[in-house]
Motif scaffolding. Structure first.
Motif, short mmCIF file in Angstrom:
data_model
loop_
_atom_site.label_atom_id
_atom_site.label_comp_id
_atom_site.label_asym_id
_atom_site.label_seq_id
_atom_site.Cartn_x
_atom_site.Cartn_y
_atom_site.Cartn_z
N MET A 87 -14.70 125.41 45.85
CA MET A 87 -15.57 125.89 45.94
C MET A 87 -16.62 124.44 46.27
SD MET A 87 -16.69 129.71 44.70
CE MET A 87 -16.88 128.57 42.69
N ASN A 88 -17.07 123.98 47.43
CA ASN A 88 -18.27 122.74 47.41
C ASN A 88 -19.50 123.14 47.81
OD1 ASN A 88 -15.80 121.50 46.61
ND2 ASN A 88 -15.35 121.23 49.04
N THR A 89 -19.87 122.02 47.53
CA THR A 89 -21.51 122.43 48.22
C THR A 89 -21.91 123.60 48.40
OG1 THR A 89 -21.33 120.71 50.64
CG2 THR A 89 -23.19 121.26 50.34
N LEU A 90 -22.44 124.20 46.43
CA LEU A 90 -22.52 125.05 46.64
C LEU A 90 -24.02 125.29 46.15
CD1 LEU A 90 -19.65 125.76 43.18
CD2 LEU A 90 -20.15 127.62 45.23
N LYS A 91 -24.38 127.28 46.77
CA LYS A 91 -26.02 127.15 46.92
C LYS A 91 -26.00 128.41 45.79
CE LYS A 91 -25.04 126.47 51.64
NZ LYS A 91 -25.36 126.93 53.29
N PRO A 92 -27.95 128.65 45.34
CA PRO A 92 -27.25 129.95 44.22
C PRO A 92 -27.33 130.85 45.14
CG PRO A 92 -29.64 127.88 44.80
CD PRO A 92 -28.86 127.76 45.38
N GLU A 93 -27.18 131.16 46.69
CA GLU A 93 -26.75 132.29 46.81
C GLU A 93 -25.35 133.07 46.61
OE1 GLU A 93 -28.59 129.87 48.19
OE2 GLU A 93 -28.20 130.13 51.03
N ASP A 94 -24.41 131.75 45.99
CA ASP A 94 -23.18 132.09 46.18
C ASP A 94 -23.10 132.27 44.42
OD1 ASP A 94 -22.47 128.47 47.59
OD2 ASP A 94 -22.41 130.60 48.51
N THR A 95 -24.32 132.76 43.30
CA THR A 95 -23.90 133.21 42.27
C THR A 95 -23.61 134.63 42.49
OG1 THR A 95 -26.03 131.63 41.51
CG2 THR A 95 -25.41 133.78 40.23
N ALA A 96 -22.21 134.85 41.92
CA ALA A 96 -21.84 135.93 41.67
C ALA A 96 -20.28 136.22 41.02
CB ALA A 96 -21.61 136.58 43.41
N ILE A 97 -19.83 137.41 40.88
CA ILE A 97 -18.80 137.35 39.88
C ILE A 97 -17.99 137.44 41.11
CG2 ILE A 97 -17.60 138.44 38.66
CD1 ILE A 97 -19.51 140.27 37.21
N TYR A 98 -16.38 136.48 40.77
CA TYR A 98 -16.03 136.68 41.80
C TYR A 98 -14.84 137.01 41.09
CZ TYR A 98 -18.10 133.09 44.38
OH TYR A 98 -19.47 132.37 45.19
N TYR A 99 -13.83 137.86 42.33
CA TYR A 99 -12.89 138.88 42.34
C TYR A 99 -11.16 138.30 43.17
CZ TYR A 99 -15.90 141.96 39.67
OH TYR A 99 -16.83 142.67 38.63
N CYS A 100 -10.47 138.02 42.52
CA CYS A 100 -9.42 138.23 43.46
C CYS A 100 -8.22 140.13 43.53
CB CYS A 100 -8.19 136.64 42.38
SG CYS A 100 -7.15 137.49 41.48
N ASN A 101 -7.90 139.96 44.73
CA ASN A 101 -7.27 141.37 45.19
C ASN A 101 -6.04 140.77 46.01
OD1 ASN A 101 -8.02 143.73 48.04
ND2 ASN A 101 -8.18 144.49 45.87
N ALA A 102 -4.94 141.58 45.73
CA ALA A 102 -3.76 141.20 46.18
C ALA A 102 -3.34 142.49 46.93
CB ALA A 102 -3.18 140.95 45.24
N ARG A 103 -3.05 142.60 47.86
CA ARG A 103 -2.46 143.64 49.22
C ARG A 103 -1.15 144.23 49.74
NH1 ARG A 103 -8.33 144.94 51.78
NH2 ARG A 103 -9.78 144.63 49.85
N PRO A 104 -0.27 144.79 49.65
CA PRO A 104 -0.84 145.48 49.37
C PRO A 104 -0.57 146.09 48.37
CG PRO A 104 1.91 145.62 49.83
CD PRO A 104 0.89 143.84 50.27
N GLY A 105 -0.91 147.20 47.42
CA GLY A 105 -0.94 147.66 45.95
C GLY A 105 -2.52 147.95 45.64
N ASP A 106 -3.31 146.83 46.03
CA ASP A 106 -4.95 147.32 45.88
C ASP A 106 -5.03 145.93 44.70
OD1 ASP A 106 -7.72 149.10 45.96
OD2 ASP A 106 -7.77 147.06 46.68
N TYR A 107 -4.72 145.68 43.83
CA TYR A 107 -4.82 145.10 42.52
C TYR A 107 -5.71 144.00 42.17
CZ TYR A 107 -0.04 146.53 43.00
OH TYR A 107 1.58 146.41 43.46
#
Length: 118
Positions: A87-107
């Motif tokens: 993630m480059n040139t980050l902005k205040p609106e990028d503030t969040a909890i970031y999750y990774c997700n795998a599919r199939p399976g929806d992990y």
């Protein structure tokens, strides 16, 4: 046992960079599409980026296109295989909890907090 463990979040000033990692185990990583999804305070889940199983192509939300880069390692004989979000040139609106997700399976992983603030 399926596990997705995110790391790399933190506090960064606007314009700065972070690299998120998501270590995967317990499933056939090289056969799964991987996603990054984020949730800002008081908001719902928002899709950020996707990478195909072979790692040859990435897709991005308009809000991060040109600033974020998704990648993955599919090396054999490794216990933990990883998807990254640069993630480059980050902005205040990028503030969040970031999750990774795998599919199939929806992990899902447990998430990593990214805060962009001066």
């Amino acid at each position: 046992q399926v596990q997705l463990v995110e790391s790399g979040g933190g506090l960064v000033q606007p314009g700065g960079s972070l690299r998120l990692s998501c270590a995967a185990s317990g499933f056939t990583f090289s056969s799964h599409w991987m996603y990054w999804v984020r949730q800002a305070p008081g908001k719902g889940l928002i899709w950020v980026s996707t990478i195909d199983p072979a790692g040859g192509r990435g897709w991005y939300a308009d809000s991060v296109k040109g600033r974020f880069t998704i990648s993955r390692g599919n090396a054999r004989n490794t216990v933990y295989l990883t998807v990254y979000l640069q993630m480059n040139t980050l902005k205040p609106e990028d503030t969040a909890i970031y999750y990774c997700n795998a599919r199939p399976g929806d992990y899902w992983g447990q998430g990593t907090q990214v805060t962009v603030s001066s």
